[in-house]
Design a protein around this motif. Structure first.
Motif, PDB file in Angstrom:
ATOM      1  N   GLY A  29       0.751  -1.153  -0.021  1.00  0.00           N
ATOM      2  CA  GLY A  29       0.016   0.027  -0.001  1.00  0.00           C
ATOM      3  C   GLY A  29       0.923   1.232  -0.176  1.00  0.00           C
ATOM      4  N   SER A  30       0.524   2.435   0.434  1.00  0.00           N
ATOM      5  CA  SER A  30       0.852   3.670   0.589  1.00  0.00           C
ATOM      6  C   SER A  30       0.669   4.407   1.940  1.00  0.00           C
ATOM      7  N   ASN A  31       1.460   5.189   2.161  1.00  0.00           N
ATOM      8  CA  ASN A  31       1.170   6.199   3.376  1.00  0.00           C
ATOM      9  C   ASN A  31       1.956   7.417   3.226  1.00  0.00           C
ATOM     10  N   VAL A  32       1.571   8.452   4.204  1.00  0.00           N
ATOM     11  CA  VAL A  32       2.177   9.702   4.040  1.00  0.00           C
ATOM     12  C   VAL A  32       3.160   9.752   5.111  1.00  0.00           C
ATOM     13  N   ARG A  33       4.498  10.415   4.586  1.00  0.00           N
ATOM     14  CA  ARG A  33       5.532  10.397   5.733  1.00  0.00           C
ATOM     15  C   ARG A  33       5.993  11.862   6.153  1.00  0.00           C
ATOM     16  N   THR A  34       6.305  12.046   7.143  1.00  0.00           N
ATOM     17  CA  THR A  34       6.790  13.630   7.584  1.00  0.00           C
ATOM     18  C   THR A  34       8.338  13.391   7.662  1.00  0.00           C
ATOM     19  N   GLY A  35       9.003  14.742   7.446  1.00  0.00           N
ATOM     20  CA  GLY A  35      10.410  14.745   7.563  1.00  0.00           C
ATOM     21  C   GLY A  35      10.920  16.075   7.675  1.00  0.00           C
TER      22      GLY A  35
END
Length: 269
Positions: A192-198
């Protein structure tokens, strides 16, 4: 005789006064006030578009769930599999940006900018299945998912950054930038997919080539965190190496200059 002497003296005095009036003046030249500083042409809101390319800083690996079957009994099992990333991800990057600048004096510019980018960055991968012993026989389970491209892709990303720069000339700005980043990462059909932060940091140059219009070239390094969300059947499809990538892009901005500042005034000779 006295009258003649007095007349001659008066005539000589008159001639001296007339001669003194014809001599050049020795007064100092008037001191003129210095010219006003150029208007702060960089202050104000701007918006624009950009296009460039990106590539990952390291090979990306992902893990996910794979179906296995017992060759002895045909029993079906869902077990962790493993996908090894192929060559480093690379692709096209493009999008838009909006921001605000404030110019201090004649050569310092600070501001804030946000942008949103779509990308085609992805890496191939080969399914490197884990060998599991078959509980129904002395052999091993057979993976159902074939090998092939199950790589990692960066679908889109955005940033919110501060900017600070120095004006080499009234129209040429060199700046550094850094701040918050986020993006959507997908890890193949089973992850699947997911949103990352950085975070992100970089720098660039921007040239005001005509009134209200500027062109820029910029480099950014972006680091997004490792995934921590749960995946299929509670198994976390976390990427062993969190996405770290470079982008180089060129763009154009329109400066609204609501404060009334215009193009720089060129000196006349």
């Amino acid at each position: 005789m006295k009258k003649i002497t007095v007349s001659v003296a008066m005539l000589a005095l008159s001639a001296g006064v007339a001669l003194a009036a014809d001599l050049p003046s020795r007064k100092a030249a008037p001191i003129l006030p210095p010219p006003p500083p150029p208007p702060p042409m960089w202050t104000g809101f701007y918006a624009g578009l950009n296009l460039g390319g990106g590539w990952s800083s390291s090979t990306i690996n992902s893990s996910g769930m794979t179906g296995y079957v017992s060759p002895a009994t045909g029993n079906y099992f869902i077990l962790p599999g493993n996908t090894q990333g192929g060559s480093n991800a690379g692709g096209v990057v493009g999008g838009g940006q909006i921001g605000y600048n404030y110019q201090f004096g004649s050569n310092i510019v600070v501001g804030i900018e946000t942008d949103f980018q779509g990308t085609s960055m992805s890496t191939g991968g080969m399914a490197n299945h884990i060998l599991y012993p078959d509980p129904d026989s002395n052999g091993f389970l057979i993976p159902l998912a074939p090998g092939g491209n199950r790589g990692v892709a960066l679908n889109w990303f955005g940033t919110l950054r501060g900017r600070a720069g120095f004006l080499i000339t009234p129209t040429l700005l060199v700046y550094g930038t850094g701040g918050f980043a986020y993006g959507q990462v997908s890890g193949g059909p089973f992850n699947g997919s997911n949103v990352r932060t950085g975070w992100t940091a970089g720098g660039g140059v921007e040239w005001m080539f005509m009134q209200n219009w500027s062109a820029k070239a910029e480099y950014l390094y972006t680091d997004l965190q490792t995934n921590t969300s749960s995946g299929v059947f509670g198994f976390s499809p976390g990427y062993h190496h969190h996405p770290q990538f470079n982008t180089v892009r060129a763009g154009v901005n329109y400066h609204f200059n609501f404060g009334g500042a215009g193009a720089p005034v060129l000196a006349k000779y």
